[in-house]
Design a protein around this motif. Structure first.
Motif, PDB file in Angstrom:
ATOM      1  N   GLY A  69      -6.782  62.359  58.525  1.00 50.85           N
ATOM      2  CA  GLY A  69      -7.315  62.892  57.268  1.00 50.85           C
ATOM      3  C   GLY A  69      -6.474  62.527  56.059  1.00 50.85           C
ATOM      4  N   ASN A  70      -5.199  62.233  56.297  1.00 48.73           N
ATOM      5  CA  ASN A  70      -4.303  61.852  55.207  1.00 48.73           C
ATOM      6  C   ASN A  70      -4.312  60.356  54.927  1.00 48.73           C
ATOM      7  N   MET A  71      -4.914  59.589  55.805  1.00 47.06           N
ATOM      8  CA  MET A  71      -4.903  58.136  55.656  1.00 47.06           C
ATOM      9  C   MET A  71      -6.032  57.664  54.754  1.00 47.06           C
ATOM     10  N   ASP A  72      -5.762  56.614  54.060  1.00 47.42           N
ATOM     11  CA  ASP A  72      -6.803  55.968  53.264  1.00 47.42           C
ATOM     12  C   ASP A  72      -7.338  54.808  54.112  1.00 47.42           C
ATOM     13  N   ASN A  73      -8.057  55.186  55.173  1.00 47.02           N
ATOM     14  CA  ASN A  73      -8.559  54.193  56.115  1.00 47.02           C
ATOM     15  C   ASN A  73     -10.060  54.375  56.239  1.00 47.02           C
ATOM     16  N   GLU A  74     -10.799  53.326  56.014  1.00 43.94           N
ATOM     17  CA  GLU A  74     -12.261  53.413  55.994  1.00 43.94           C
ATOM     18  C   GLU A  74     -12.859  53.822  57.338  1.00 43.94           C
ATOM     19  N   HIS A  75     -12.127  53.675  58.427  1.00 42.59           N
ATOM     20  CA  HIS A  75     -12.654  53.997  59.750  1.00 42.59           C
ATOM     21  C   HIS A  75     -12.299  55.407  60.219  1.00 42.59           C
ATOM     22  N   ALA A  76     -11.393  56.091  59.518  1.00 49.46           N
ATOM     23  CA  ALA A  76     -10.900  57.391  59.966  1.00 49.46           C
ATOM     24  C   ALA A  76     -12.030  58.417  60.106  1.00 49.46           C
ATOM     25  N   SER A  77     -12.901  58.501  59.136  1.00 49.00           N
ATOM     26  CA  SER A  77     -13.976  59.485  59.171  1.00 49.00           C
ATOM     27  C   SER A  77     -14.907  59.261  60.362  1.00 49.00           C
ATOM     28  N   ALA A  78     -15.234  58.023  60.642  1.00 48.45           N
ATOM     29  CA  ALA A  78     -16.109  57.719  61.784  1.00 48.45           C
ATOM     30  C   ALA A  78     -15.465  58.144  63.102  1.00 48.45           C
ATOM     31  N   HIS A  79     -14.180  57.878  63.255  1.00 47.33           N
ATOM     32  CA  HIS A  79     -13.487  58.281  64.483  1.00 47.33           C
ATOM     33  C   HIS A  79     -13.439  59.801  64.606  1.00 47.33           C
ATOM     34  N   LEU A  80     -13.129  60.465  63.510  1.00 50.54           N
ATOM     35  CA  LEU A  80     -13.068  61.926  63.547  1.00 50.54           C
ATOM     36  C   LEU A  80     -14.432  62.529  63.891  1.00 50.54           C
ATOM     37  N   ARG A  81     -15.478  62.010  63.294  1.00 50.73           N
ATOM     38  CA  ARG A  81     -16.824  62.524  63.589  1.00 50.73           C
ATOM     39  C   ARG A  81     -17.208  62.292  65.050  1.00 50.73           C
ATOM     40  N   TYR A  82     -16.832  61.150  65.589  1.00 51.80           N
ATOM     41  CA  TYR A  82     -17.099  60.835  67.002  1.00 51.80           C
ATOM     42  C   TYR A  82     -16.416  61.853  67.912  1.00 51.80           C
ATOM     43  N   TYR A  83     -15.118  62.084  67.672  1.00 58.78           N
ATOM     44  CA  TYR A  83     -14.382  63.008  68.531  1.00 58.78           C
ATOM     45  C   TYR A  83     -14.794  64.460  68.295  1.00 58.78           C
ATOM     46  N   LEU A  84     -15.207  64.788  67.080  1.00 55.52           N
ATOM     47  CA  LEU A  84     -15.629  66.152  66.773  1.00 55.52           C
ATOM     48  C   LEU A  84     -16.828  66.563  67.626  1.00 55.52           C
ATOM     49  N   GLU A  85     -17.735  65.645  67.862  1.00 50.85           N
ATOM     50  CA  GLU A  85     -18.919  65.937  68.677  1.00 50.85           C
ATOM     51  C   GLU A  85     -18.559  66.299  70.115  1.00 50.85           C
ATOM     52  N   ARG A  86     -17.401  65.866  70.580  1.00 53.95           N
ATOM     53  CA  ARG A  86     -17.000  66.055  71.967  1.00 53.95           C
ATOM     54  C   ARG A  86     -15.910  67.112  72.147  1.00 53.95           C
ATOM     55  N   GLU A  87     -15.324  67.554  71.059  1.00 51.26           N
ATOM     56  CA  GLU A  87     -14.182  68.468  71.125  1.00 51.26           C
ATOM     57  C   GLU A  87     -14.597  69.883  71.511  1.00 51.26           C
ATOM     58  N   LYS A  88     -13.767  70.533  72.316  1.00 47.24           N
ATOM     59  CA  LYS A  88     -14.025  71.904  72.767  1.00 47.24           C
ATOM     60  C   LYS A  88     -13.013  72.897  72.196  1.00 47.24           C
ATOM     61  N   ASP A  89     -11.810  72.443  71.889  1.00 48.54           N
ATOM     62  CA  ASP A  89     -10.740  73.329  71.424  1.00 48.54           C
ATOM     63  C   ASP A  89     -10.984  73.727  69.964  1.00 48.54           C
ATOM     64  N   PRO A  90     -11.055  75.037  69.667  1.00 49.25           N
ATOM     65  CA  PRO A  90     -11.360  75.485  68.303  1.00 49.25           C
ATOM     66  C   PRO A  90     -10.305  75.075  67.266  1.00 49.25           C
ATOM     67  N   THR A  91      -9.051  75.013  67.659  1.00 54.90           N
ATOM     68  CA  THR A  91      -8.000  74.605  66.734  1.00 54.90           C
ATOM     69  C   THR A  91      -8.165  73.133  66.352  1.00 54.90           C
ATOM     70  N   VAL A  92      -8.495  72.319  67.327  1.00 51.99           N
ATOM     71  CA  VAL A  92      -8.685  70.893  67.078  1.00 51.99           C
ATOM     72  C   VAL A  92      -9.948  70.676  66.243  1.00 51.99           C
TER      73      VAL A  92
END
Length: 107
Positions: A69-92
């Motif tokens: 989230g702190n990086m200025d990387n055009e791919h960061a949001s796509a990766h985060l959204r991908y993993y968010l769909e699969r994440e189970k831990d509420p803190t993560v």
């Protein structure tokens, strides 16, 4: 000099290779600090190192999400959204949502 001090010095000087090395340390606190530091300097090798960390333990996943989230990387949001769909831990999940929000503010 402690390893945490080495992390801080590497962040100050933008030494990505040193942070990547420290992110592989046995001490979890050192690893987490180095991953967070990579988010602050936001270079491509850091991004490529952090993304696979999204598959490890919850503390590391949350720290990796924050770093992305702190990086200025055009791919960061796509990766985060991908993993968010699969994440189970509420803190993560919260860390991922915050990271996505931070990236969206920068757009």
């Amino acid at each position: 000099m402690s390893k945490l001090e080495k992390v801080e010095k590497a962040i100050e000087k933008g030494k990505e290779a040193a942070l990547i090395k420290l992110a592989q340390d046995k001490d979890e606190e050192v690893r987490l600090a180095a991953i967070a530091g990579m988010g602050k300097i936001g270079k491509d090798d850091s991004f490529n190192f952090i993304v696979p960390d999204m598959l490890t333990n919850p503390k590391v996943r949350a720290t990796a999400a924050e770093a992305l989230g702190n990086m200025d990387n055009e791919h960061a949001s796509a990766h985060l959204r991908y993993y968010l769909e699969r994440e189970k831990d509420p803190t993560v999940i919260a860390a991922m949502r915050n990271a996505i929000a931070a990236l969206n503010k920068g757009e």
